[in-house]
Design a protein around this motif. Structure first.
Motif, mmCIF file in Angstrom:
data_model
loop_
_atom_site.group_PDB
_atom_site.id
_atom_site.type_symbol
_atom_site.label_atom_id
_atom_site.label_comp_id
_atom_site.label_asym_id
_atom_site.label_seq_id
_atom_site.Cartn_x
_atom_site.Cartn_y
_atom_site.Cartn_z
ATOM 1 N N MET A 195 1.271 -1.089 0.014
ATOM 2 C CA MET A 195 -0.083 0.311 0.420
ATOM 3 C C MET A 195 1.216 1.327 0.128
ATOM 4 O O MET A 195 1.980 1.305 0.785
ATOM 5 N N ASP A 196 1.220 2.033 -0.812
ATOM 6 C CA ASP A 196 1.614 3.112 -0.896
ATOM 7 C C ASP A 196 0.662 4.914 -0.031
ATOM 8 O O ASP A 196 -0.215 4.353 0.208
ATOM 9 N N TYR A 197 1.761 5.588 -0.610
ATOM 10 C CA TYR A 197 1.057 6.675 0.749
ATOM 11 C C TYR A 197 -0.126 6.867 0.170
ATOM 12 O O TYR A 197 -0.888 7.736 0.826
ATOM 13 N N GLY A 198 0.023 7.025 -1.309
ATOM 14 C CA GLY A 198 -1.592 8.124 -1.716
ATOM 15 C C GLY A 198 -2.745 7.675 -1.347
ATOM 16 O O GLY A 198 -3.913 8.710 -0.848
ATOM 17 N N THR A 199 -2.705 5.965 -1.762
ATOM 18 C CA THR A 199 -3.791 4.439 -1.469
ATOM 19 C C THR A 199 -3.885 5.485 0.191
ATOM 20 O O THR A 199 -4.821 5.102 0.257
ATOM 21 N N PHE A 200 -3.096 5.366 1.337
ATOM 22 C CA PHE A 200 -3.238 5.449 2.561
ATOM 23 C C PHE A 200 -4.094 7.238 2.513
ATOM 24 O O PHE A 200 -5.070 6.715 3.993
ATOM 25 N N ARG A 201 -3.698 8.099 1.938
ATOM 26 C CA ARG A 201 -4.328 8.759 1.865
ATOM 27 C C ARG A 201 -5.486 9.103 1.707
ATOM 28 O O ARG A 201 -6.654 9.485 2.815
ATOM 29 N N GLY A 202 -6.617 7.774 0.862
ATOM 30 C CA GLY A 202 -7.132 7.867 0.106
ATOM 31 C C GLY A 202 -8.382 7.523 0.934
ATOM 32 O O GLY A 202 -9.602 8.364 1.260
ATOM 33 N N LEU A 203 -7.764 6.574 1.740
ATOM 34 C CA LEU A 203 -8.255 5.805 2.550
ATOM 35 C C LEU A 203 -8.212 6.890 4.274
ATOM 36 O O LEU A 203 -9.989 6.127 4.492
ATOM 37 N N TYR A 204 -7.585 7.304 4.329
ATOM 38 C CA TYR A 204 -7.849 8.437 5.911
ATOM 39 C C TYR A 204 -7.983 9.664 5.166
ATOM 40 O O TYR A 204 -9.551 9.674 6.173
ATOM 41 N N THR A 205 -8.844 9.786 4.275
ATOM 42 C CA THR A 205 -10.036 10.963 3.804
ATOM 43 C C THR A 205 -11.243 9.915 4.036
ATOM 44 O O THR A 205 -12.408 10.884 4.232
ATOM 45 N N LEU A 206 -11.279 8.677 3.138
ATOM 46 C CA LEU A 206 -12.929 8.701 3.402
ATOM 47 C C LEU A 206 -13.077 8.206 4.916
ATOM 48 O O LEU A 206 -14.510 8.327 5.380
ATOM 49 N N LEU A 207 -12.441 7.684 5.880
ATOM 50 C CA LEU A 207 -12.617 7.578 7.175
ATOM 51 C C LEU A 207 -13.519 9.329 7.808
ATOM 52 O O LEU A 207 -13.953 8.846 8.406
ATOM 53 N N LEU A 208 -12.322 10.122 7.541
ATOM 54 C CA LEU A 208 -12.298 10.991 7.892
ATOM 55 C C LEU A 208 -14.100 11.463 7.829
ATOM 56 O O LEU A 208 -14.570 12.202 8.476
#
Length: 59
Positions: free
Chosen positions: A1-14
């Motif tokens: 999992m790259d950093y962009g995917t992590f940021r996308g999932l984090y955004t969806l969670l928030l």
């Protein structure tokens, strides 16, 4: 999992948390509790006015 995917999932969670808070705050079950809390300021003023009237009667 790259950093962009992590940021996308984090955004969806928030975003899901924020939508959950909106649903909770605007639900009909909470309306009476929020209305009561909003009127606490006025209840305090009425209480202090009654205390002043009682203090004047005692003198």
């Amino acid at each position: 999992m790259d950093y962009g995917t992590f940021r996308g999932l984090y955004t969806l969670l928030l975003m899901a948390i924020m939508i959950g808070i909106f649903v909770w705050a605007y639900s009909k079950r909470r309306k009476t509790a929020f209305d009561e809390a909003a009127n606490l300021v006025f209840a305090d003023d009425e209480q202090s006015g009654a205390d002043k009237k009682n203090a004047g009667a005692k003198q």
